[in-house]
Design a protein around this motif. Sequence first.
Motif, PDB file in Angstrom:
ATOM      1  N   GLN A  32       0.805  -1.311   0.036  1.00 38.93           N
ATOM      2  CA  GLN A  32       0.027   0.033   0.097  1.00 38.93           C
ATOM      3  C   GLN A  32       0.821   1.372   0.043  1.00 38.93           C
ATOM      4  O   GLN A  32       2.011   1.282   0.726  1.00 38.93           O
ATOM      5  N   PRO A  33       0.625   2.195  -0.808  1.00 41.33           N
ATOM      6  CA  PRO A  33       1.524   3.409  -0.912  1.00 41.33           C
ATOM      7  C   PRO A  33       1.417   4.283   0.398  1.00 41.33           C
ATOM      8  O   PRO A  33       0.698   4.073   1.342  1.00 41.33           O
ATOM      9  N   ALA A  34       2.687   4.867   0.709  1.00 43.09           N
ATOM     10  CA  ALA A  34       3.126   5.378   1.913  1.00 43.09           C
ATOM     11  C   ALA A  34       2.203   6.705   2.152  1.00 43.09           C
ATOM     12  O   ALA A  34       1.731   7.180   1.282  1.00 43.09           O
ATOM     13  N   ASN A  35       1.586   6.777   3.135  1.00 39.14           N
ATOM     14  CA  ASN A  35       0.617   7.919   3.556  1.00 39.14           C
ATOM     15  C   ASN A  35       1.646   9.224   3.867  1.00 39.14           C
ATOM     16  O   ASN A  35       2.907   9.195   3.525  1.00 39.14           O
ATOM     17  N   THR A  36       0.921  10.352   3.995  1.00 41.42           N
ATOM     18  CA  THR A  36       1.542  11.556   3.988  1.00 41.42           C
ATOM     19  C   THR A  36       2.804  11.769   5.091  1.00 41.42           C
ATOM     20  O   THR A  36       3.761  12.518   5.088  1.00 41.42           O
ATOM     21  N   VAL A  37       2.573  10.810   6.157  1.00 39.81           N
ATOM     22  CA  VAL A  37       3.397  10.968   7.350  1.00 39.81           C
ATOM     23  C   VAL A  37       4.509  10.041   7.517  1.00 39.81           C
ATOM     24  O   VAL A  37       5.058   9.822   8.440  1.00 39.81           O
ATOM     25  N   GLU A  38       4.526   8.945   6.511  1.00 45.80           N
ATOM     26  CA  GLU A  38       5.265   7.806   6.334  1.00 45.80           C
ATOM     27  C   GLU A  38       6.656   8.237   5.582  1.00 45.80           C
ATOM     28  O   GLU A  38       6.309   8.828   4.446  1.00 45.80           O
ATOM     29  N   MET A  39       7.984   7.594   6.049  1.00 43.36           N
ATOM     30  CA  MET A  39       8.853   7.922   5.424  1.00 43.36           C
ATOM     31  C   MET A  39       9.127   6.654   4.287  1.00 43.36           C
ATOM     32  O   MET A  39       9.691   6.826   2.992  1.00 43.36           O
ATOM     33  N   GLN A  40       8.580   5.704   4.643  1.00 44.16           N
ATOM     34  CA  GLN A  40       8.792   4.158   3.538  1.00 44.16           C
ATOM     35  C   GLN A  40       7.617   3.221   4.039  1.00 44.16           C
ATOM     36  O   GLN A  40       6.963   3.205   4.994  1.00 44.16           O
ATOM     37  N   ARG A  41       7.359   2.482   3.014  1.00 44.54           N
ATOM     38  CA  ARG A  41       6.600   1.452   3.025  1.00 44.54           C
ATOM     39  C   ARG A  41       7.214   0.275   2.336  1.00 44.54           C
ATOM     40  O   ARG A  41       7.726   0.372   1.102  1.00 44.54           O
ATOM     41  N   GLN A  42       6.615  -0.842   2.602  1.00 37.20           N
ATOM     42  CA  GLN A  42       7.160  -2.143   1.841  1.00 37.20           C
ATOM     43  C   GLN A  42       5.893  -3.315   1.755  1.00 37.20           C
ATOM     44  O   GLN A  42       5.102  -3.316   2.716  1.00 37.20           O
ATOM     45  N   GLY A  43       5.962  -3.955   0.628  1.00 38.88           N
ATOM     46  CA  GLY A  43       4.808  -5.101   0.661  1.00 38.88           C
ATOM     47  C   GLY A  43       4.878  -5.801  -0.570  1.00 38.88           C
ATOM     48  O   GLY A  43       5.882  -5.474  -1.499  1.00 38.88           O
ATOM     49  N   LEU A 112       7.331  18.393   5.890  1.00 38.75           N
ATOM     50  CA  LEU A 112       7.883  18.505   4.753  1.00 38.75           C
ATOM     51  C   LEU A 112       7.604  16.863   4.188  1.00 38.75           C
ATOM     52  O   LEU A 112       7.515  17.012   2.878  1.00 38.75           O
ATOM     53  N   LEU A 113       7.317  16.195   4.981  1.00 38.89           N
ATOM     54  CA  LEU A 113       7.029  14.671   4.200  1.00 38.89           C
ATOM     55  C   LEU A 113       6.017  14.748   3.169  1.00 38.89           C
ATOM     56  O   LEU A 113       6.128  14.106   2.182  1.00 38.89           O
ATOM     57  N   PRO A 114       4.764  15.543   3.329  1.00 38.08           N
ATOM     58  CA  PRO A 114       3.675  15.492   2.254  1.00 38.08           C
ATOM     59  C   PRO A 114       4.067  16.141   1.017  1.00 38.08           C
ATOM     60  O   PRO A 114       3.635  15.735  -0.136  1.00 38.08           O
ATOM     61  N   ARG A 115       5.255  16.834   1.000  1.00 36.91           N
ATOM     62  CA  ARG A 115       5.664  17.597  -0.171  1.00 36.91           C
ATOM     63  C   ARG A 115       6.970  16.930  -0.717  1.00 36.91           C
ATOM     64  O   ARG A 115       7.256  17.227  -1.811  1.00 36.91           O
ATOM     65  N   ALA A 116       7.447  15.730  -0.233  1.00 34.23           N
ATOM     66  CA  ALA A 116       8.666  14.861  -0.585  1.00 34.23           C
ATOM     67  C   ALA A 116       8.317  13.718  -1.661  1.00 34.23           C
ATOM     68  O   ALA A 116       7.051  13.582  -1.748  1.00 34.23           O
ATOM     69  N   PHE A 117       9.245  13.635  -2.798  1.00 33.37           N
ATOM     70  CA  PHE A 117       8.841  12.941  -3.640  1.00 33.37           C
ATOM     71  C   PHE A 117       9.066  11.456  -3.219  1.00 33.37           C
ATOM     72  O   PHE A 117       9.650  11.175  -2.441  1.00 33.37           O
ATOM     73  N   SER A 118       8.224  10.483  -3.787  1.00 32.45           N
ATOM     74  CA  SER A 118       8.431   8.991  -3.682  1.00 32.45           C
ATOM     75  C   SER A 118       9.029   8.133  -4.816  1.00 32.45           C
ATOM     76  O   SER A 118       8.842   8.625  -6.000  1.00 32.45           O
ATOM     77  N   ILE A 119      10.046   7.253  -4.453  1.00 31.67           N
ATOM     78  CA  ILE A 119      10.541   6.354  -5.218  1.00 31.67           C
ATOM     79  C   ILE A 119      10.241   4.984  -4.830  1.00 31.67           C
ATOM     80  O   ILE A 119      10.202   4.813  -3.702  1.00 31.67           O
ATOM     81  N   SER A 120       9.915   4.145  -5.943  1.00 34.16           N
ATOM     82  CA  SER A 120       9.524   2.681  -5.369  1.00 34.16           C
ATOM     83  C   SER A 120      10.591   1.799  -6.154  1.00 34.16           C
ATOM     84  O   SER A 120      10.918   2.171  -7.258  1.00 34.16           O
ATOM     85  N   ARG A 121      10.989   0.591  -5.518  1.00 29.26           N
ATOM     86  CA  ARG A 121      11.705  -0.211  -6.289  1.00 29.26           C
ATOM     87  C   ARG A 121      11.332  -1.548  -5.755  1.00 29.26           C
ATOM     88  O   ARG A 121      10.633  -2.049  -4.826  1.00 29.26           O
ATOM     89  N   ASP A 122      10.969  -2.461  -7.156  1.00 28.83           N
ATOM     90  CA  ASP A 122      10.731  -3.703  -7.249  1.00 28.83           C
ATOM     91  C   ASP A 122      11.808  -4.724  -7.096  1.00 28.83           C
ATOM     92  O   ASP A 122      12.773  -4.769  -7.949  1.00 28.83           O
ATOM     93  N   THR A 123      11.535  -5.544  -6.430  1.00 28.10           N
ATOM     94  CA  THR A 123      12.753  -7.019  -6.282  1.00 28.10           C
ATOM     95  C   THR A 123      12.047  -8.126  -6.548  1.00 28.10           C
ATOM     96  O   THR A 123      10.730  -8.333  -5.760  1.00 28.10           O
ATOM     97  N   ARG A 124      12.273  -8.838  -7.619  1.00 30.55           N
ATOM     98  CA  ARG A 124      11.782 -10.262  -7.825  1.00 30.55           C
ATOM     99  C   ARG A 124      12.115 -11.442  -6.998  1.00 30.55           C
ATOM    100  O   ARG A 124      13.285 -11.600  -6.736  1.00 30.55           O
ATOM    101  N   VAL A 125      11.300 -12.224  -6.714  1.00 29.79           N
ATOM    102  CA  VAL A 125      11.658 -13.447  -5.846  1.00 29.79           C
ATOM    103  C   VAL A 125      11.116 -14.521  -6.879  1.00 29.79           C
ATOM    104  O   VAL A 125       9.976 -14.733  -7.052  1.00 29.79           O
ATOM    105  N   TRP A 126      11.915 -15.519  -6.966  1.00 31.56           N
ATOM    106  CA  TRP A 126      11.450 -16.845  -7.653  1.00 31.56           C
ATOM    107  C   TRP A 126      11.501 -17.880  -6.713  1.00 31.56           C
ATOM    108  O   TRP A 126      12.591 -18.109  -6.103  1.00 31.56           O
ATOM    109  N   ILE A 127      10.441 -18.826  -6.466  1.00 36.07           N
ATOM    110  CA  ILE A 127      10.381 -19.795  -5.763  1.00 36.07           C
ATOM    111  C   ILE A 127      10.207 -21.165  -6.670  1.00 36.07           C
ATOM    112  O   ILE A 127       9.167 -21.363  -7.335  1.00 36.07           O
TER     113      ILE A 127
END
Length: 304
Positions: A32-43, A112-127
């Motif tokens: 779920q995308p990070a909200n305005t007061v979170e520095m980072q999220r993962q999922g 400042l967090l609500p005005r900060a740019f967000s970048i996302s990175r995808d990492t693939r996992v093979w099982i």
Amino acid sequence: MFFKNVTIHRLPAPWAVSAEQMEKWLEPHAFQPANTVEMQRQGWASPRDNGSLVYTLNRQMLLVFRAEKKLLPGSVVTQFTKVRAQELEEQQGFKPGRKQMRELKEQVTDELLPRAFSISRDTRVWIDTVNGWLVIDAASKQIADDVLGLLVKSVGTLPLSSVRVSRSPVSAMTEWLVSGEAPTGFTADQDTELTSPGTGNATVRYSGHALEAEDMRRHIESGKQCMRLAMTWEDRVSFVLTPSLTLKRITPLDVIKESSDPTATNADEIFDSEFTIMTGEMAKLFTSVIEALGGEVDEQKQAA
């Protein structure tokens, strides 16, 4: 499609887990995308952008770990904090103390967090549930650890173990350079790194240069060991072997590229074809690398 840098772990072979069960485990941890007061999220994200968190074909699963981070440089926070501190000093007649400065910095960061740019990175996992591989496409140990951390949290009792081999990759690579002979099925390419483990860590790197056995012997006799070696397996895949048994700079060669299904026309068919080729080739590559390093160590037998 081919993974570029892989960290390899072991699962039971075969591992009796269905894609449906894996989907249920991952759903509570969907990204779920990070909200305005979170520095980072993962999922977990959908590998095919179709809502499903697990792509599966021939009992091979593909997952995607997504990490989002807000870009808020410390220099910007410091600059705004200094301005606020000057304003506060004028109001109260004296400079803010440490506690006030800490509170000001936290306040500025939140604003400042609500005005900060967000970048996302995808990492693939093979099982690979057939052969018992869990493979993370990440060159960074920190990223691989983040992926494993969320996977363990999602699955709970993940029967994961390290890949342990009979011979140290460092000693094996060093011996191959001294003898000038790569193990059966492999060739040594023109990139290597030799390091002296003593004080100073003197290092010699070869890039695009013939690895003459005499030169290699001279470096090794002076105390250096091979820490990286570019290799090619069966004229099909090139890669760089490292001391931690991670494979880097993996590149499928023309013979593999030419084996793709010529009847595949749409995006889904092409993806299926490329995934099938990658999983088949890399499973065989892992087996060959482990055999070249003396085979796997059975931890249970060793403990007994």
